[in-house]
Design an enzyme around this catalytic site. Structure first.
Site, PDB file in Angstrom:
ATOM      1  N   LYS A  15       0.828  -1.213   0.000  1.00  0.00           N
ATOM      2  CA  LYS A  15       0.000   0.000   0.000  1.00  0.00           C
ATOM      3  C   LYS A  15       0.864   1.266   0.000  1.00  0.00           C
ATOM      4  CE  LYS A  15      -2.351  -0.880   3.774  1.00  0.00           C
ATOM      5  NZ  LYS A  15      -1.746  -2.140   4.222  1.00  0.00           N
ATOM      6  N   ARG A  90      -9.433   0.991   8.915  1.00  0.00           N
ATOM      7  CA  ARG A  90      -8.926  -0.322   9.281  1.00  0.00           C
ATOM      8  C   ARG A  90      -9.965  -1.154  10.019  1.00  0.00           C
ATOM      9  NH1 ARG A  90      -3.331   0.975   9.276  1.00  0.00           N
ATOM     10  NH2 ARG A  90      -1.863  -0.672   9.654  1.00  0.00           N
ATOM     11  N   ARG A 129      11.603  -6.027   5.397  1.00  0.00           N
ATOM     12  CA  ARG A 129      11.382  -4.652   4.953  1.00  0.00           C
ATOM     13  C   ARG A 129      12.372  -3.661   5.556  1.00  0.00           C
ATOM     14  NH1 ARG A 129       5.406  -2.177   5.250  1.00  0.00           N
ATOM     15  NH2 ARG A 129       5.603  -2.207   7.493  1.00  0.00           N
ATOM     16  N   ARG A 162      11.833  -0.821  10.335  1.00  0.00           N
ATOM     17  CA  ARG A 162      10.787  -0.079  11.049  1.00  0.00           C
ATOM     18  C   ARG A 162      10.591  -0.704  12.417  1.00  0.00           C
ATOM     19  NH1 ARG A 162       5.010   0.897   8.182  1.00  0.00           N
ATOM     20  NH2 ARG A 162       4.088  -0.138   9.969  1.00  0.00           N
ATOM     21  N   ARG A 173       0.199  -7.878  13.818  1.00  0.00           N
ATOM     22  CA  ARG A 173      -0.443  -7.012  12.820  1.00  0.00           C
ATOM     23  C   ARG A 173      -1.190  -7.831  11.767  1.00  0.00           C
ATOM     24  NH1 ARG A 173       4.644  -4.417  11.620  1.00  0.00           N
ATOM     25  NH2 ARG A 173       3.812  -3.461   9.763  1.00  0.00           N
TER      26      ARG A 173
HETATM   27  P1  AMP Z   1       0.760   1.347   9.090  1.00  0.00           P
HETATM   28  O1  AMP Z   1       1.912   2.240   8.771  1.00  0.00           O
HETATM   29  O2  AMP Z   1      -0.458   1.643   8.265  1.00  0.00           O
HETATM   30  O3  AMP Z   1       1.137  -0.115   9.057  1.00  0.00           O
HETATM   31  O4  AMP Z   1       0.344   1.666  10.598  1.00  0.00           O
HETATM   32  C1  AMP Z   1       1.222   1.461  11.671  1.00  0.00           C
HETATM   33  C2  AMP Z   1       0.457   1.375  12.973  1.00  0.00           C
HETATM   34  O5  AMP Z   1      -0.260   2.593  13.209  1.00  0.00           O
HETATM   35  C3  AMP Z   1      -0.595   0.293  13.036  1.00  0.00           C
HETATM   36  O6  AMP Z   1      -0.046  -0.979  13.372  1.00  0.00           O
HETATM   37  C4  AMP Z   1      -1.513   0.835  14.127  1.00  0.00           C
HETATM   38  O7  AMP Z   1      -0.943   0.662  15.417  1.00  0.00           O
HETATM   39  C5  AMP Z   1      -1.523   2.323  13.813  1.00  0.00           C
HETATM   40  N1  AMP Z   1      -2.578   2.704  12.866  1.00  0.00           N
HETATM   41  C6  AMP Z   1      -2.412   3.283  11.648  1.00  0.00           C
HETATM   42  N2  AMP Z   1      -3.586   3.514  11.042  1.00  0.00           N
HETATM   43  C7  AMP Z   1      -4.537   3.059  11.886  1.00  0.00           C
HETATM   44  C8  AMP Z   1      -5.967   2.988  11.823  1.00  0.00           C
HETATM   45  N3  AMP Z   1      -6.658   3.425  10.762  1.00  0.00           N
HETATM   46  N4  AMP Z   1      -6.626   2.444  12.896  1.00  0.00           N
HETATM   47  C9  AMP Z   1      -5.961   1.999  13.979  1.00  0.00           C
HETATM   48  N5  AMP Z   1      -4.618   2.022  14.088  1.00  0.00           N
HETATM   49  C10 AMP Z   1      -3.905   2.542  13.067  1.00  0.00           C
END
Ligand code: AMP
Length: 224
Positions: A15, A90, A129, A162, A173
C-alpha cells in the site's frame, strides 16, 4: 480532478509503495495514517505519547482517535482535488465514519483498491522490509531493492528496520488485519466500490493494473 480512493490490503501488501506512486501520478496527496502517527511519536506530541505503545505492539489505535485524525486531515484544502488513503479505514466503524465524513463534504469515496497478496508472502515481505528514516520510502532486498544496498534512492539516507517490523509485532499485525480489517473488502464490494488487483508480483505490474482499474472506474462514472 484526481481520484478519491482507499488502498486496502494486509500489512506488507504494498500500500505504501503503490500509494506513493499513485499520488505522484495523479498529483494528489498520499494520506498515510501510520505515517502521521509515527511522526507524532517521533516528535513526542500528546497524540504520539498516547499511541506509541499500541503501535509498537502492532495493535490498533482506537477508532475514536483515528476518526478524529482522519477528519482533521481530510478537512484540509490540499485533498480537495483527490487523495490516496493508506492505512485508514482499518475497521468497519472507521469505514462507516469515512463515508459519513466524505458524504458531508460532498466528495464521496470513489473506490477501494484491494491489493491481494497471500498471507505467507506478506509475512516474508514484512520481516525483510527496510525503510528510509528521512522520507519513509520502503524497500525490500528481494522484491524491491534500493539501487545501492542499504541506502535510500531518493535522499541517500541509511535504511533502517521499522520499529514495529519485529517478529512478534508482524505476527500481531497480520492477526489484527484478519480479525478487524479483512471485512472491509466485503463492505466496499457490497457498495460496488471494490477494485481488486493481484499484488503478488513486481511493483511495476501492480502499478499498471491499479492505474488501469482507477482510470477505468473514472471513465465508467463519467459515462453514466
Ligand atoms: P501502518 O503504517 O499503516 O502499518 O500503521 C502502523 C500502525 O499505526 C498500526 O499498526 C496501528 O498501530 C496504527 N494505525 C495506523 N492507522 C490506523 C488505523 N486506521 N486504525 C488503527 N490504528 C492505526
Amino acid at each position: 480532478m484526481g481520484p478519491r480512493i482507499v488502498l486496502l490490503g494486509a500489512p506488507g501488501s504494498g500500500k505504501g509503495t503503490q500509494g506513493r506512486r499513485l499520488a505522484e501520478r495523479y498529483g494528489i496527496p498520499l494520506v498515510s495514517t501510520g505515517e502521521i502517527l509515527r511522526e507524532a511519536v517521533g516528535r513526542g506530541t500528546p497524540l504520539g505519547r498516547s499511541v506509541k505503545e499500541r503501535m509498537e505492539q502492532g495493535m490498533l489505535v482506537s477508532d475514536e482517535t483515528m476518526i478524529d485524525l482522519a477528519g482533521e486531515r481530510l478537512g484540509r484544502g490540499d485533498v480537495r482535488g483527490g487523495f490516496i488513503l493508506d492505512g485508514f479505514p482499518r475497521t468497519l466503524p472507521q469505514a462507516e465514519a469515512l463515508d459519513r465524513l466524505l458524504g458531508g463534504l460532498g466528495r464521496p469515496l470513489m473506490a477501494a483498491a484491494y491489493l491481494r497478496v497471500p498471507a505467507e508472502v506478506v509475512a516474508t515481505r514484512l520481516s525483510a522490509r527496510l525503510e528510509c528514516p528521512t522520507c519513509r520510502r520502503t524497500y525490500n532486498p528481494s522484491g524491491l531493492p534500493p539501487r545501492r544496498s542499504g541506502v535510500c534512492d531518493d535522499d541517500g539516507a541509511g535504511l533502517v528496520t521499522r520499529q514495529d517490523d519485529d517478529a512478534g509485532s508482524v505476527r500481531r499485525r497480520i492477526e489484527v488485519y484478519a480479525a478487524e480489517t479483512a471485512v472491509l473488502r466485503g463492505y466496499y464490494e457490497r457498495s460496488g466500490r471494490l477494485l481488486e488487483v493481484d499484488a503478488d508480483r513486481d511493483p511495476e505490474g501492480v502499478f499498471a493494473d491499479l492505474v488501469a482499474a482507477l482510470d477505468g472506474a473514472a471513465a465508467g462514472r463519467a459515462g453514466t
